[in-house]
Design an enzyme around this catalytic site. Structure first.
Site, PDB file in Angstrom:
ATOM      1  N   ALA A  66       0.846  -1.192   0.000  1.00 32.02           N
ATOM      2  CA  ALA A  66       0.000   0.000   0.000  1.00 32.02           C
ATOM      3  C   ALA A  66       0.883   1.244   0.000  1.00 32.02           C
ATOM      4  O   ALA A  66       2.069   1.183   0.338  1.00 32.02           O
ATOM      5  CB  ALA A  66      -0.903   0.004   1.224  1.00 32.02           C
ATOM      6  N   GLY A 112      -0.678  -5.168   0.981  1.00 33.50           N
ATOM      7  CA  GLY A 112      -1.943  -5.086   0.256  1.00 33.50           C
ATOM      8  C   GLY A 112      -1.893  -5.770  -1.095  1.00 33.50           C
ATOM      9  O   GLY A 112      -2.924  -6.210  -1.612  1.00 33.50           O
ATOM     10  N   GLU A 115      -2.544  -9.350  -0.347  1.00 37.23           N
ATOM     11  CA  GLU A 115      -3.958  -9.425   0.046  1.00 37.23           C
ATOM     12  C   GLU A 115      -4.874  -9.353  -1.176  1.00 37.23           C
ATOM     13  O   GLU A 115      -5.885 -10.054  -1.240  1.00 37.23           O
ATOM     14  CB  GLU A 115      -4.278  -8.305   1.040  1.00 37.23           C
ATOM     15  CG  GLU A 115      -3.638  -8.540   2.400  1.00 37.23           C
ATOM     16  CD  GLU A 115      -3.812  -7.368   3.351  1.00 37.23           C
ATOM     17  OE1 GLU A 115      -4.383  -7.572   4.436  1.00 37.23           O
ATOM     18  OE2 GLU A 115      -3.386  -6.243   2.999  1.00 37.23           O
ATOM     19  N   GLU A 135       3.519  -6.069   7.370  1.00 33.60           N
ATOM     20  CA  GLU A 135       2.901  -4.956   8.098  1.00 33.60           C
ATOM     21  C   GLU A 135       3.411  -4.784   9.529  1.00 33.60           C
ATOM     22  O   GLU A 135       3.531  -3.655  10.024  1.00 33.60           O
ATOM     23  CB  GLU A 135       1.371  -5.123   8.108  1.00 33.60           C
ATOM     24  CG  GLU A 135       0.688  -4.773   6.794  1.00 33.60           C
ATOM     25  CD  GLU A 135       0.632  -5.933   5.815  1.00 33.60           C
ATOM     26  OE1 GLU A 135      -0.092  -5.832   4.807  1.00 33.60           O
ATOM     27  OE2 GLU A 135       1.325  -6.949   6.046  1.00 33.60           O
TER      28      GLU A 135
END
Length: 260
Positions: A66, A112, A115, A135
């Protein structure tokens, strides 16, 4: 919508959606998430699209995470809303599409990015791919479904290790874990994805959408996957695709499914 961060094209029943921010290693920001939602929604609603392939531009990254600069100063409530909105607009949205989604992981798929790949219905990877959820190295946890989908795919123990160490695994290890279904060379990745898509398109799109709902039900709180399977199985008998498929089998010919 005019796209600034992605590319989308449809050819021979396959919609290819490419995240196109190579200078940022295709990192996800709010604009990219909104554009992806729009592209997936349009592809899913189009009668011309039978399968969706998701990939990243360039040779380095699928999505390298991200865009941290967007949320570095967020409050608790803003962080909660970021995860909730992102899951609604993109990650859960993709997972529950009725059109099959193949993630073609062409490099780094981190945070992300992994994900997003896990939200696809299944994944293939190039030999140079690296995957991980880093993360906790930033003092946060995966917020776009990573703590839920990774254990479902690789098992609780491996997911715990990957998340706690914030480490990366390569394509071969991802294949061993069951995180990806196939590994190819970088040059063959999209061609292989298209071959899989072509195999999928030979079958009933109505039955495939029904199967996606039944499979996903097993992972939904309060849902009984077996009950959903029974319901979806029964519905199949009322479709034109079922009539065509069974008649084609009995007549020893290839089925020509109307998608109804």
């Amino acid at each position: 919508m005019n796209y600034q961060n992605i590319l989308s094209e449809t050819t021979n029943g396959i919609s290819t959606i490419t995240i196109n921010r190579p200078s940022k290693l295709n990192a996800l920001n709010r604009g990219t998430i909104n554009e992806l939602h729009d592209a997936f929604e349009k592809a899913n609603n189009s009668t011309k699209t039978k399968v969706i392939i998701l990939t990243g531009s360039g040779e380095k990254a699928f999505v390298a995470g991200a865009d941290i600069s967007e949320f570095a100063d967020f409050s608790v409530e803003e962080g909660r809303n970021l995860a909730a909105k992102g899951q609604e607009l993109l990650f859960d949205f993709v997972a529950n599409l009725s059109t099959p989604v193949i993630a073609a992981i062409n490099g780094f798929a981190l945070g992300g990015g992994l994900e997003l790949a896990m939200a696809a219905h299944f994944r293939i990877a190039s030999e140079n791919a690296k995957m991980g959820l880093p993360e906790v190295s930033l003092g946060v946890i995966p917020g776009y479904g990573g703590t839920q989908r990774l254990p479902q795919l690789v098992g609780k123990g491996r997911a715990m290790e990957m998340i706690m160490t914030a480490g990366m695994i390569d394509a071969d290890q991802a294949l061993q874990y069951g995180l990806v279904n196939h590994v190819t060379t970088a040059e063959e990745l999209l061609e292989f994805a298209e071959k899989l898509a072509t195999k999928i398109m030979k079958n009933s799109s109505v039955a495939i959408a029904s199967a996606i709902r039944a499979i996903n039900a097993n992972y939904e709180d309060g849902e009984n996957g077996f009950d959903t399977e029974i319901e979806e199985f029964g519905k199949s008998f009322g479709t034109q695709d079922f009539k065509e498929g069974t008649q084609a089998f009995l007549q020893k010919r290839k089925a020509n499914f109307p998608g109804l």
